[in-house]
Scaffold this active site. Structure first.
Site: not given
Ligand code: ZN
Length: 337
Positions: A36, A184
């Site tokens: 990300a 995450c």
């Protein structure tokens, strides 16, 4: 497209100008991790015209990545492309003037010196503390600026480790223990929070390339709750890393990056010896496994519900299980070790 036209709006900034632009174009930056944060940072630095980007990532694109990993497409996930290769293809299309050095590999103490050699800056897009502390060791030992970043849930943090200033271990002498922090996978992650933190990190990176002595601070950001907090980096006179030149991650005396990747999900990574001849291994496997694919960097195949990636550098990735014992069984049954 002439270079001056492509970069006109950023050359117009007094902070950059033509001199700054030339400097960016002569710079070499390593992006460690292309998930990300790495997606957003790689896109920003590629568009800004950083001369050479060294792309380091060991993972493949999965459907659950697409919510926030902006370099990749549905097609990449369906094909299970290696992130380093998919990222390079996308970045080449964005700005063909940028030279790309692609390593579909895991950064560890054994290859850090060769993969990071000659880089003017290291940018952290990793998903684990072992890599982050390895980068900190390398940055301090080699006096290379290092911008770190991390994000989880709706918040994140970024800061610059600059030569002669406070390092990561001045702030946090030890990384958090496994399970001590949210990941995450467990807490989730907000896509725009990634963009904000990675945008901040990319800006720090450009500043550090143009002026490696700017007074760095560490910034935590939570865009969902509209919170920003700055903290000055203060050197800890007892810091083992930057004050006593003790670099255990770089020298392999501390945990090397291992299987536990926060955002990787249903896969196990195992270390292994380098494979000199992937093609020979592929020949042996022919007929015994499905969808066998051999490239200079890795060998990929499927066996039952598992997908296996063998990297020339040695590390192995077994998808379709989160159990290291099961992963070893799959490897033993196919490549014999
Ligand atoms: Zn320090």
């Amino acid at each position: 497209v002439s270079s001056s036209e492509r970069y006109a709006r950023q050359i117009r900034l007094p902070q950059i100008g033509t001199v700054g632009q030339e400097r960016l174009q002569q710079s070499r930056v390593a992006l460690v991790g292309l998930g990300a944060l790495g997606s957003v940072s790689a896109d920003a630095l590629c568009r800004a015209g950083v001369g050479t980007l060294v792309l380091i990532d060991r993972d493949i694109v999965e459907l659950s990545n697409l919510q926030r990993q902006t370099l990749y497409t549905q097609t990449d996930a369906e094909r299970g492309e290696l992130k380093a290769l998919a990222a390079a293809e996308r970045l080449r299309a964005i700005n063909p003037d940028v030279e790309l050095v692609v390593h579909p590999d895991e950064l560890h103490c054994g290859n850090a010196a060769s993969l990071l050699e000659g880089c003017d800056l290291l940018l952290d897009g990793s998903d684990n503390f072992a890599v982050r502390y390895l980068l900190n060791d390398y940055a301090v030992a080699k006096q290379v600026p290092f911008v770190y970043a991390g994000v989880v849930s709706t918040y994140g943090m970024s800061g610059a480790i600059l030569p002669g200033q406070a390092c990561l271990r001045c702030l946090w002498p030890e990384p958090p223990a496994l399970g001590e922090t949210e990941t995450c996978s467990t807490a989730g992650v907000l896509g725009p929070a990634v963009s904000v933190v990675a945008g901040w990190a990319s800006s720090l990176a450009m500043r550090a390339l143009l002026d490696p002595d700017f007074g760095a601070e560490f910034t935590s950001i939570d865009p969902w709750h509209s919170r920003v907090h700055h903290m000055r980096g203060v050197i800890d006179p007892a810091c083992p890393c930057c004050q006593e030149q003790d670099h255990p991650w770089l020298e392999g005396r501390r945990d090397a990056p291992t299987a536990e990747a926060a955002c990787a999900g249903n896969a196990v990574r195992l270390p292994g010896a380098a494979i000199a001849d992937l093609e020979a291994v592929a020949l042996q496997l022919e007929g015994a496994v499905e969808n066998l694919q051999c490239t200079p960097a890795f060998l990929r195949f499927e066996v039952g519900e598992h997908e296996v990636l063998l990297f020339a550098s040695g590390h192995r990735l077994v998808r379709g299980t989160s159990d290291p014992a099961r992963a070893r069984t799959v490897l033993a049954a196919t490549i014999g070790h």
